[in-house]
Design a protein around this motif. Structure first.
Motif, PDB file in Angstrom:
ATOM      1  N   MET A  76     -10.040  10.095   3.560  1.00 54.91           N
ATOM      2  CA  MET A  76     -10.151   9.327   2.326  1.00 54.91           C
ATOM      3  C   MET A  76      -8.789   8.751   1.963  1.00 54.91           C
ATOM      4  N   LYS A  77      -8.788   7.469   1.797  1.00 53.30           N
ATOM      5  CA  LYS A  77      -7.518   6.801   1.492  1.00 53.30           C
ATOM      6  C   LYS A  77      -7.230   6.824  -0.005  1.00 53.30           C
ATOM      7  N   ILE A  78      -5.942   6.845  -0.314  1.00 55.37           N
ATOM      8  CA  ILE A  78      -5.553   6.756  -1.717  1.00 55.37           C
ATOM      9  C   ILE A  78      -5.493   5.273  -2.086  1.00 55.37           C
ATOM     10  N   LYS A  79      -6.318   4.914  -3.090  1.00 56.35           N
ATOM     11  CA  LYS A  79      -6.366   3.500  -3.469  1.00 56.35           C
ATOM     12  C   LYS A  79      -5.307   3.215  -4.538  1.00 56.35           C
ATOM     13  N   ILE A  80      -4.483   2.208  -4.219  1.00 53.59           N
ATOM     14  CA  ILE A  80      -3.351   1.889  -5.088  1.00 53.59           C
ATOM     15  C   ILE A  80      -3.527   0.507  -5.713  1.00 53.59           C
ATOM     16  N   ALA A  81      -3.162   0.405  -7.007  1.00 55.44           N
ATOM     17  CA  ALA A  81      -3.066  -0.907  -7.651  1.00 55.44           C
ATOM     18  C   ALA A  81      -1.626  -1.097  -8.119  1.00 55.44           C
ATOM     19  N   ILE A  82      -1.104  -2.289  -7.929  1.00 55.09           N
ATOM     20  CA  ILE A  82       0.278  -2.550  -8.332  1.00 55.09           C
ATOM     21  C   ILE A  82       0.287  -3.627  -9.429  1.00 55.09           C
ATOM     22  N   VAL A  83       0.964  -3.326 -10.531  1.00 54.69           N
ATOM     23  CA  VAL A  83       1.121  -4.324 -11.594  1.00 54.69           C
ATOM     24  C   VAL A  83       2.603  -4.541 -11.841  1.00 54.69           C
ATOM     25  N   ASP A  84       3.060  -5.713 -11.523  1.00 54.42           N
ATOM     26  CA  ASP A  84       4.475  -6.037 -11.751  1.00 54.42           C
ATOM     27  C   ASP A  84       4.598  -7.545 -11.880  1.00 54.42           C
ATOM     28  N   ASP A  85       5.421  -7.983 -12.833  1.00 55.24           N
ATOM     29  CA  ASP A  85       5.520  -9.431 -13.024  1.00 55.24           C
ATOM     30  C   ASP A  85       6.372 -10.096 -11.943  1.00 55.24           C
ATOM     31  N   HIS A  86       7.038  -9.293 -11.121  1.00 55.81           N
ATOM     32  CA  HIS A  86       7.806  -9.880 -10.024  1.00 55.81           C
ATOM     33  C   HIS A  86       7.018  -9.768  -8.709  1.00 55.81           C
ATOM     34  N   LEU A  87       6.779 -10.928  -8.151  1.00 56.50           N
ATOM     35  CA  LEU A  87       6.074 -10.940  -6.873  1.00 56.50           C
ATOM     36  C   LEU A  87       6.906 -10.238  -5.797  1.00 56.50           C
ATOM     37  N   LEU A  88       8.215 -10.431  -5.885  1.00 64.11           N
ATOM     38  CA  LEU A  88       9.120  -9.812  -4.918  1.00 64.11           C
ATOM     39  C   LEU A  88       8.980  -8.303  -4.919  1.00 64.11           C
ATOM     40  N   VAL A  89       8.854  -7.747  -6.104  1.00 63.06           N
ATOM     41  CA  VAL A  89       8.735  -6.295  -6.212  1.00 63.06           C
ATOM     42  C   VAL A  89       7.403  -5.834  -5.632  1.00 63.06           C
ATOM     43  N   ILE A  90       6.367  -6.596  -5.937  1.00 61.89           N
ATOM     44  CA  ILE A  90       5.050  -6.260  -5.381  1.00 61.89           C
ATOM     45  C   ILE A  90       5.118  -6.237  -3.848  1.00 61.89           C
ATOM     46  N   ASN A  91       5.757  -7.278  -3.305  1.00 58.56           N
ATOM     47  CA  ASN A  91       5.875  -7.350  -1.850  1.00 58.56           C
ATOM     48  C   ASN A  91       6.731  -6.221  -1.311  1.00 58.56           C
ATOM     49  N   GLY A  92       7.793  -5.915  -2.037  1.00 59.15           N
ATOM     50  CA  GLY A  92       8.656  -4.821  -1.618  1.00 59.15           C
ATOM     51  C   GLY A  92       7.883  -3.510  -1.555  1.00 59.15           C
ATOM     52  N   LEU A  93       7.085  -3.263  -2.581  1.00 56.64           N
ATOM     53  CA  LEU A  93       6.287  -2.032  -2.629  1.00 56.64           C
ATOM     54  C   LEU A  93       5.285  -2.015  -1.480  1.00 56.64           C
ATOM     55  N   LYS A  94       4.684  -3.171  -1.250  1.00 57.24           N
ATOM     56  CA  LYS A  94       3.712  -3.252  -0.152  1.00 57.24           C
ATOM     57  C   LYS A  94       4.377  -2.894   1.168  1.00 57.24           C
ATOM     58  N   THR A  95       5.595  -3.467   1.363  1.00 56.70           N
ATOM     59  CA  THR A  95       6.336  -3.185   2.596  1.00 56.70           C
ATOM     60  C   THR A  95       6.628  -1.690   2.717  1.00 56.70           C
ATOM     61  N   MET A  96       7.049  -1.101   1.598  1.00 51.39           N
ATOM     62  CA  MET A  96       7.395   0.321   1.617  1.00 51.39           C
ATOM     63  C   MET A  96       6.193   1.195   1.931  1.00 51.39           C
ATOM     64  N   LEU A  97       5.034   0.780   1.421  1.00 51.16           N
ATOM     65  CA  LEU A  97       3.843   1.611   1.588  1.00 51.16           C
ATOM     66  C   LEU A  97       3.073   1.292   2.876  1.00 51.16           C
ATOM     67  N   ALA A  98       3.434   0.179   3.501  1.00 49.80           N
ATOM     68  CA  ALA A  98       2.695  -0.276   4.678  1.00 49.80           C
ATOM     69  C   ALA A  98       2.603   0.765   5.787  1.00 49.80           C
ATOM     70  N   PRO A  99       3.700   1.516   6.043  1.00 51.24           N
ATOM     71  CA  PRO A  99       3.624   2.445   7.180  1.00 51.24           C
ATOM     72  C   PRO A  99       2.613   3.572   6.990  1.00 51.24           C
ATOM     73  N   TYR A 100       2.221   3.871   5.789  1.00 49.69           N
ATOM     74  CA  TYR A 100       1.378   5.046   5.556  1.00 49.69           C
ATOM     75  C   TYR A 100      -0.107   4.693   5.640  1.00 49.69           C
ATOM     76  N   GLN A 101      -0.764   5.311   6.589  1.00 56.17           N
ATOM     77  CA  GLN A 101      -2.160   4.980   6.862  1.00 56.17           C
ATOM     78  C   GLN A 101      -3.100   5.463   5.763  1.00 56.17           C
ATOM     79  N   HIS A 102      -2.727   6.547   5.122  1.00 52.94           N
ATOM     80  CA  HIS A 102      -3.644   7.113   4.118  1.00 52.94           C
ATOM     81  C   HIS A 102      -3.501   6.419   2.762  1.00 52.94           C
ATOM     82  N   ILE A 103      -2.699   5.391   2.720  1.00 55.03           N
ATOM     83  CA  ILE A 103      -2.532   4.679   1.440  1.00 55.03           C
ATOM     84  C   ILE A 103      -2.998   3.240   1.608  1.00 55.03           C
ATOM     85  N   GLU A 104      -3.828   2.821   0.671  1.00 51.29           N
ATOM     86  CA  GLU A 104      -4.349   1.446   0.756  1.00 51.29           C
ATOM     87  C   GLU A 104      -4.116   0.734  -0.582  1.00 51.29           C
ATOM     88  N   ILE A 105      -3.507  -0.438  -0.490  1.00 50.31           N
ATOM     89  CA  ILE A 105      -3.290  -1.202  -1.722  1.00 50.31           C
ATOM     90  C   ILE A 105      -4.506  -2.091  -1.938  1.00 50.31           C
TER      91      ILE A 105
END
Lengths: 212, 382
Positions: free
Chosen positions: A1-30
């Motif tokens: 079971m994957k952990i479902k994540i929602a990201i709220v940030d007014d900076h697109l860059l930060v959203i992308n940064g978070l996505k990049t950081m979380l990308a390696p983890y298979q059990h986490i899904e944005i």
């Protein structure tokens, strides 16, 4: 079971940064990200995220307000505040509004992962620096004994005059200040020294060696 | 004389003529001696008659003549006297008339004078009234003029205050813009960069071990912190969220350096929320006072105290530094002047107490009537 994540940030860059950081983890899904906090409220039912990473300072809707609303609508959703604010006021407010975690934006990957997993398991997670900041406040925020509170020069002067049985009017005339100002100083003294009346003030004046 | 006269006359009437004659002689002698004309005349007459009765006709005649002569002279005397008297009477009458006339003229003149005086008084009164009216108008005019000048002055002052306010507002707007820009673009970008690098680090074993990379990440952290601090200084979001007391407390905490300067903050009383512009202005004023302490005072400890009782907000900023001579205000004085005018523009008052070597105390009072705002629910929670 994957952990479902929602990201709220007014900076697109930060959203992308978070996505990049979380990308390696298979059990986490944005499952959802947005720059407009109001959209999260609209889409909450649709995506049912387990954890929301939430910025505090956003133009459309304030992160604190959003946190409160999300928590009210869906208490089972874990909310992690992700922000640059280090002041304890923000931390306390977010926690009161239902946030389970508090992270700084310059967090590293392992910390982020740990925070998400902890909150997902229904526990609370605070950044190490946040923890020390809160602890620091608890220590320094302790009620100081009257002795430790320094008086301003004017307050000392007035305290001395009060002990010498001057009336407010006389003090005002002697120091060339208004009666209202004297009364304010007097009230401040009473509060600062945690005394109830003139007798208490005189006692304090004696303790402080103002009466030679 | 009269006794003799009476005696002789009586004796004559009693027909004792011889005795009467003796006394008559005496009477005549006396009358001549004292020159009593009228009595002498009567005596002469009685003597004449007496002589006649004694039948001495010659002597009687002589007395008769004497009587007549005396009578004549006395008559003329009388006439003269009478005439004189008449004259005197007439003269007196004339004089009286004159007097009366004079009196009349005097009364007339007096009346005229009175009339004149009456007019004078009336004219005087009218003049006085005119003066008073003119005075009132003048005073009114002066008053109006004064009022006008005052109004102009207030207007000018208000204009100055407005100018200052708009200037400050413009400055604050610009600060807010820069702060937002910093936070939105640079801040967010740096955070994102940090996140990416952090992700990269996890992917590579060598990077994870690299101290240089770690150091670079640390610097990035610092950069994020600096940007945030700068943005916060430009526009303290704590202030808009939590108000003066909290914002100033944080400010004091942030600016304190453990070794050099310790700044404590005390808030007493019930410090409320105010209009954003006012809060920001007060925040800036305290900021400037504290910056002055850092720059000039060489103090080791300072105190910022905020209190509110009723509608009086007071701020004390005090240090234990070198102080300054209040008389010789140089560049420092300029800064204080600008503070002074800013505070006055907010209807407040600033009092600076400083002496060389004894530290500096700044005491500020604001009347917060009309400046307070209702506390929102969110703020109450804090």
């Amino acid at each position: 079971m994957k952990i479902k994540i929602a990201i709220v940030d007014d900076h697109l860059l930060v959203i992308n940064g978070l996505k990049t950081m979380l990308a390696p983890y298979q059990h986490i899904e944005i499952v959802f990200d947005t720059q407009d906090g109001n959209k999260l409220l609209d889409e909450l039912d649709l995506y049912k995220p387990d954890v929301v990473l939430l910025d505090i300072q956003m133009p459309e809707i304030d992160g604190m307000e959003l946190c409160r609303k999300v928590h009210k609508v869906s208490p089972e959703t874990g909310i992690i505040a992700l922000t640059n604010f280090t002041e304890s006021h923000y931390i306390k407010q977010m926690l009161r509004n239902g946030a389970a975690g508090y992270l700084l934006k310059n967090t590293d990957q392992p910390t982020l992962l740990k925070a998400i997993e902890t909150v997902y398991n229904g526990q609370q997670y605070l950044d190490e620096s946040i923890k020390s900041s809160l602890l620091n406040e608890i220590i320094t925020g302790q009620k100081r004994t009257p002795y430790e509170i320094p008086l301003t020069r004017r307050e000392s002067e007035i305290l001395k005059l009060i002990a010498e049985e001057y009336t407010n009017q006389q003090i005002a005339e002697k120091l060339f200040i208004s009666l209202r100002t004297v009364e304010t100083h007097r009230l401040n003294l009473t509060q600062k020294l945690a005394v109830k009346n003139t007798a208490g003030l005189v006692k304090e004046a004696m303790k402080r060696g103002l009466l030679d | 004389m009269y006794a003799l006269m009476g005696l002789s006359t009586t004796l004559h009437q009693m027909k004792r003529y011889q005795e009467a004659d003796d006394f008559l002689q005496q009477t005549i002698a006396l009358g001549k001696a004292i020159n009593a004309g009228y009595e002498l005349r009567i005596t002469y007459k009685v003597a004449a008659e007496n002589k006649e009765a004694l039948n001495q006709l010659g002597a009687a005649l002589a007395f008769r003549k004497l009587y007549e002569t005396l009578n004549d002279s006395l008559m003329s005397d009388d006439t003269r006297k009478h005439v004189m008297q008449q004259e005197i009477i007439s003269q007196t009458a004339i004089k009286d008339k004159d007097l009366a006339e004079k009196k009349l003229t005097i009364t007339q003149k007096e009346q005229q004078l009175q009339a004149k005086n009456k007019w004078l008084i009336i004219i005087g009164l009218i003049m006085a009234l005119l003066f008073v009216v003119a005075g009132i108008f003048f005073m009114k005019f002066r008053y109006r003029q004064k009022l006008h000048i005052q109004r102009l002055q207030t207007l000018r002052k208000e204009k100055e205050v407005q100018l200052l306010e708009s200037f400050i507002q413009g400055e604050e707007r610009e600060r807010t813009r820069i702060s937002k820009d910093l936070h939105d673009s640079v801040g967010g970008m740096l955070s994102a960069v940090k996140m990416h690098f952090s992700a990269i680090r996890q992917e590579s074993e060598s990077l994870r071990e690299s101290p240089a990379f770690g150091h670079a990440l640390g610097l990035l952290d610092e950069a994020v912190g600096e940007v945030r601090k700068t943005a916060h200084n430009l526009m303290p979001e704590m202030l808009t969220r939590y108000g003066l007391a909290e914002a100033l407390q944080i400010f004091c905490k942030n600016i304190s350096h453990a070794q050099t300067l310790q700044i404590s903050f005390y808030g007493t009383g019930n410090i409320r929320r105010f209009k954003p512009n006012f809060e920001l202005s007060v925040y800036r004023i305290v900021q400037e006072l504290v910056n002055n302490i850092i720059k000039h005072s060489r103090a080791t400890s300072a105190l910022v105290q905020l209190s509110q009782h009723g509608q009086l907000l007071t701020i004390t900023v005090e240090d234990n530094g070198v102080g300054f001579d209040q008389q010789s205000t140089g560049k420092n004085g300029m800064g204080l002047n600008s503070l002074q005018s800013r505070i006055r523009a907010l209807n407040g008052s600033l009092e600076i107490e400083a002496a060389t070597g004894q530290g500096t105390t700044a005491y500020i009072e604001f009347d917060t009537e009309r400046l307070e705002v209702e506390v929102t629910e969110q703020n109450q929670l804090s």
